[in-house]
Motif scaffolding. Structure first.
Motif, short mmCIF file in Angstrom:
data_model
loop_
_atom_site.label_atom_id
_atom_site.label_comp_id
_atom_site.label_asym_id
_atom_site.label_seq_id
_atom_site.Cartn_x
_atom_site.Cartn_y
_atom_site.Cartn_z
N LYS A 5 0.82 -1.21 0.00
CA LYS A 5 0.00 0.00 0.00
C LYS A 5 0.86 1.26 0.00
O LYS A 5 0.53 2.25 -0.66
CB LYS A 5 -0.94 -0.01 1.21
N SER A 37 0.64 3.87 -3.02
CA SER A 37 0.20 5.21 -2.66
C SER A 37 1.23 6.26 -3.04
O SER A 37 0.88 7.32 -3.58
CB SER A 37 -0.08 5.27 -1.15
N THR A 51 -8.58 10.93 -3.02
CA THR A 51 -9.70 9.98 -2.98
C THR A 51 -9.27 8.61 -3.49
O THR A 51 -9.62 7.57 -2.92
CB THR A 51 -10.88 10.51 -3.81
N LEU A 78 -7.08 6.89 -0.89
CA LEU A 78 -7.92 6.41 0.22
C LEU A 78 -8.72 5.18 -0.20
O LEU A 78 -8.90 4.25 0.60
CB LEU A 78 -8.87 7.52 0.67
N TYR A 79 -9.18 5.16 -1.44
CA TYR A 79 -9.91 3.99 -1.97
C TYR A 79 -9.02 2.75 -1.97
O TYR A 79 -9.45 1.67 -1.53
CB TYR A 79 -10.40 4.31 -3.38
N ASN A 129 -6.36 2.16 -0.15
CA ASN A 129 -5.90 1.77 1.17
C ASN A 129 -7.01 1.31 2.10
O ASN A 129 -6.78 0.45 2.96
CB ASN A 129 -5.15 2.94 1.83
N ASN A 130 -8.22 1.86 1.94
CA ASN A 130 -9.27 1.59 2.91
C ASN A 130 -10.45 0.80 2.37
O ASN A 130 -11.25 0.29 3.16
CB ASN A 130 -9.79 2.92 3.49
N TYR A 131 -10.57 0.72 1.04
CA TYR A 131 -11.70 -0.02 0.48
C TYR A 131 -11.24 -1.26 -0.28
O TYR A 131 -11.50 -2.38 0.13
CB TYR A 131 -12.54 0.87 -0.43
N LYS A 132 -10.51 -1.06 -1.35
CA LYS A 132 -10.07 -2.20 -2.15
C LYS A 132 -8.83 -1.84 -2.94
O LYS A 132 -8.81 -0.82 -3.64
CB LYS A 132 -11.18 -2.63 -3.12
#
Length: 342
Positions: free
Chosen positions: A192, A196, A235, A238-239, A241-244
């Motif tokens: 990640k 990122s 955004t 964040l998607y 790292n935190n969603y998929k």
């Protein structure tokens, strides 16, 4: 009775989805049997792992597994399961190679051979060289601006994009650093951080390309240009790292951003007839070809050199040429502004 049928249906459906999502390597029954046997016995063939020694309650017989290895190897944190998967993978690849079959992916990754616990040693070395090249370019740019080029009477620099290029240099070195870390040990956190930092660098590079090519010098205008792009990139990170962590979507986003900034730089260099435009065109063409290596994924040669390693290798000379162009641009713009003042 109906509930039982539905339960059975969902169990079978979940199993089929899992099989469809699995890579060809880890879906191999022989590979799975090898991993299961290794986790029970702690051995793959004649090779055994001390950190796979467990008591009946699941506790290690000799203390924490990472304390059972030499000190210089403890940093890599390979546990029993990952070692079993790795050595079973090597065994299966050797067996398939003997039958004339090519390598396949395991758990979404190509089979690489470790060197002193480092997963992808060639990519790690190239990422380190890439970082060193960025540092050399940024340092030479810094020395040129603050020790060689003339300044305004108030000691400020004539070049209006100094701060933007400094940020670019720092983001580039940060991206290379996390790339080296990720390729040395692929875990969820390092993956990640690598993705990122790469997306952040790409997004910022697009902002920089727009600001420089359209000669945006007013701070308010810069904020208006950068704000929506920063919002989108934030955004997206964040998607991931935190969603998929969607590899396909991330690749599409990165390709669109990469192509957009390459086109902007290429057109701007031609329209303005910049004296060092050939350097920028070399970077644009080379960057476009290098991008194809990231898209065209192929198995690592001899378990060491894959498409990403080739990409890292091509970006090292391109990085040198890019920083050379940046220094030329600073000198060219400073000379033009001095002529206007005189």
């Amino acid at each position: 009775m109906v509930d039982r049928y539905w339960t059975a249906f969902f169990v079978v459906f979940a199993y089929l989805v899992g099989v469809l999502d699995a890579s060809a390597g880890d879906a191999d029954p022989l590979y799975r049997a090898c991993v299961e046997q290794c986790e029970k016995t702690g051995c793959v063939g004649e090779k055994c792992f001390p950190h796979c020694k467990f008591s009946s309650d699941g506790a290690s017989l000799d203390g924490p597994w990472y304390m059972q290895e030499p000190l210089y190897l403890r940093w890599k944190q390979w546990d029993c399961q990952s070692d079993c998967c790795y050595h079973c993978m090597l065994d299966r690849e050797q067996e398939k190679a003997a039958l004339g079959h090519g390598p396949v992916k395991y758990h979404g990754k190509w089979p690489f051979k470790r060197v002193y616990g480092i997963q992808e040693p060639v990519s790690v070395a190239l990422s380190a060289l890439h970082l060193a090249m960025h540092f050399h370019g940024w340092l030479s740019f810094f020395i040129l601006l603050y020790y060689k080029l003339p300044r305004k009477p108030d000691k400020k620099l004539y070049y209006d994009y100094t701060g933007l290029w400094h940020i670019y240099g720092l983001l580039s070195m940060n991206s290379c650093f996390w790339s080296a870390v990720f390729h040395s040990r692929d875990v969820d956190l390092t993956e990640k951080l690598d993705y990122s930092s790469a997306v952040a660098l790409l997004g910022y590079s697009l902002i920089l390309a727009i600001l420089r090519s359209f000669d945006v010098r007013d701070e308010a205008a810069r904020v208006m240009v950068a704000a929506p792009l920063i919002a989108f990139i934030t955004t997206h990170i964040l998607y991931l790292n935190n969603y998929k962590l969607d590899y396909g979507w991330n690749m599409k986003v990165c390709v669109v951003i990469g192509v957009a900034q390459l086109l902007i730089w290429a057109i701007w260099a031609g329209v303005t007839r910049h004296p060092s435009r050939w350097k920028l065109w070399v970077v644009v063409v080379g960057g476009g070809l290098a991008m194809l290596l990231e898209i065209y994924d192929f198995p690592p040669y001899q378990g060491f050199v894959d498409a990403h390693a080739f990409w890292d290798a091509t970006t090292i000379p391109l990085t040198y040429i890019l920083w050379s162009f940046i220094k030329d641009d600073a000198e060219f713009r400073t000379c033009n502004l001095l002529k206007k003042v005189k």
